[in-house]
Design a protein around this motif. Structure first.
Motif, PDB file in Angstrom:
ATOM      1  N   ARG A 197       2.512  -0.080  -5.987  1.00  0.00           N
ATOM      2  CA  ARG A 197       3.124   1.045  -7.181  1.00  0.00           C
ATOM      3  C   ARG A 197       1.827   1.092  -7.694  1.00  0.00           C
ATOM      4  NH1 ARG A 197       8.329  -2.043  -7.388  1.00  0.00           N
ATOM      5  NH2 ARG A 197       9.700  -0.336  -6.769  1.00  0.00           N
ATOM      6  N   ALA A 198       1.425   0.894  -8.098  1.00  0.00           N
ATOM      7  CA  ALA A 198      -0.446   0.885  -8.952  1.00  0.00           C
ATOM      8  C   ALA A 198      -1.698   1.839  -7.884  1.00  0.00           C
ATOM      9  CB  ALA A 198      -0.539  -0.538  -8.999  1.00  0.00           C
ATOM     10  N   PHE A 199      -1.448   1.354  -6.156  1.00  0.00           N
ATOM     11  CA  PHE A 199      -1.868   2.266  -5.770  1.00  0.00           C
ATOM     12  C   PHE A 199      -1.408   3.870  -5.034  1.00  0.00           C
ATOM     13  CE2 PHE A 199      -3.238   2.869  -0.703  1.00  0.00           C
ATOM     14  CZ  PHE A 199      -4.611   3.209  -1.279  1.00  0.00           C
ATOM     15  N   TYR A 200      -0.706   3.371  -4.967  1.00  0.00           N
ATOM     16  CA  TYR A 200       0.367   4.750  -3.359  1.00  0.00           C
ATOM     17  C   TYR A 200       1.086   6.083  -5.402  1.00  0.00           C
ATOM     18  CZ  TYR A 200      -0.016   2.724   0.982  1.00  0.00           C
ATOM     19  OH  TYR A 200      -0.320   2.108   2.120  1.00  0.00           O
ATOM     20  N   GLY A 237       6.991  -9.208  -1.792  1.00  0.00           N
ATOM     21  CA  GLY A 237       6.586  -8.647  -3.320  1.00  0.00           C
ATOM     22  C   GLY A 237       5.061  -8.679  -3.535  1.00  0.00           C
ATOM     23  N   SER A 238       4.691  -7.549  -2.690  1.00  0.00           N
ATOM     24  CA  SER A 238       3.851  -6.449  -2.909  1.00  0.00           C
ATOM     25  C   SER A 238       4.579  -5.590  -3.963  1.00  0.00           C
ATOM     26  CB  SER A 238       2.722  -6.186  -2.019  1.00  0.00           C
ATOM     27  OG  SER A 238       4.502  -5.801  -0.925  1.00  0.00           O
ATOM     28  N   GLY A 293      13.978  -4.508  -0.059  1.00  0.00           N
ATOM     29  CA  GLY A 293      12.919  -4.764  -0.889  1.00  0.00           C
ATOM     30  C   GLY A 293      11.646  -3.084   0.065  1.00  0.00           C
ATOM     31  N   GLY A 294      10.987  -3.170  -0.872  1.00  0.00           N
ATOM     32  CA  GLY A 294       9.605  -2.381   0.018  1.00  0.00           C
ATOM     33  C   GLY A 294       9.887  -1.094  -1.310  1.00  0.00           C
ATOM     34  N   CYS A 295       9.449  -0.587  -0.971  1.00  0.00           N
ATOM     35  CA  CYS A 295       9.362   1.252  -1.328  1.00  0.00           C
ATOM     36  C   CYS A 295       8.730   2.675  -0.808  1.00  0.00           C
ATOM     37  CB  CYS A 295       8.351   1.394  -2.962  1.00  0.00           C
ATOM     38  SG  CYS A 295       6.341  -0.172  -2.748  1.00  0.00           S
ATOM     39  N   TRP A 296       9.072   3.642  -1.251  1.00  0.00           N
ATOM     40  CA  TRP A 296       8.659   4.584  -1.265  1.00  0.00           C
ATOM     41  C   TRP A 296       8.196   5.950  -1.613  1.00  0.00           C
ATOM     42  CZ3 TRP A 296      14.193   6.514   2.100  1.00  0.00           C
ATOM     43  CH2 TRP A 296      14.583   5.410   2.905  1.00  0.00           C
TER      44      TRP A 296
END
Length: 126
Positions: free
Chosen positions: A21-24, A15-16, A43-46
């Motif tokens: 996205r806002a940070f990276y 859920g983060s 989930g997650g993101c790259w």
């Protein structure tokens, strides 16, 4: 034979993704890249900038990396630190690595990140 690091994976809680996205993407200026469908379902993101990729993967019972960290080489480190500060990120400068300007920061879930730039003979970043 090992020729390069393909990516670094950091753990993150479920859920983060929006905060990541806002940070990276927002603060660090990286580009989110699509995950393969089978991995996206987890989930997650790259994120990527140039040849550097950071993968943020969901970990049950997440605990942030307090000591372990990727070391990310930057150019214009003072301006980069100011950019992060303007995004509300706390940066901690450290002068213990000879020949480099460097600081540490934490992502929104508490993972430690190191940012460094080799210094020129004048003592400024490259």
């Amino acid at each position: 034979m090992i020729s390069a690091i393909d990516h670094v994976q950091l753990a993150t809680p479920a859920g983060s993704e929006d905060d990541l996205r806002a940070f990276y993407a927002g603060a660090l200026g990286m580009t989110e890249i699509p995950k393969p469908p089978a991995l996206a379902a987890r989930g997650g993101c790259w994120f990527q900038t140039g040849p550097v990729q950071l993968h943020l993967g969901i970990e049950r019972n997440f605990s942030p990396a307090k000591k372990a960290h990727p070391g990310l080489r930057v150019t214009g480190i003072e301006a980069f630190a100011a950019r992060l500060t303007a995004h509300g990120v706390n940066v901690t400068w450290d002068d213990d690595l000879p020949g480099h300007l460097r600081f540490f920061a934490h992502d929104p879930v508490g993972n430690r990140l190191e940012f460094l730039e080799p210094v020129t003979p004048s003592g400024r970043g490259e």
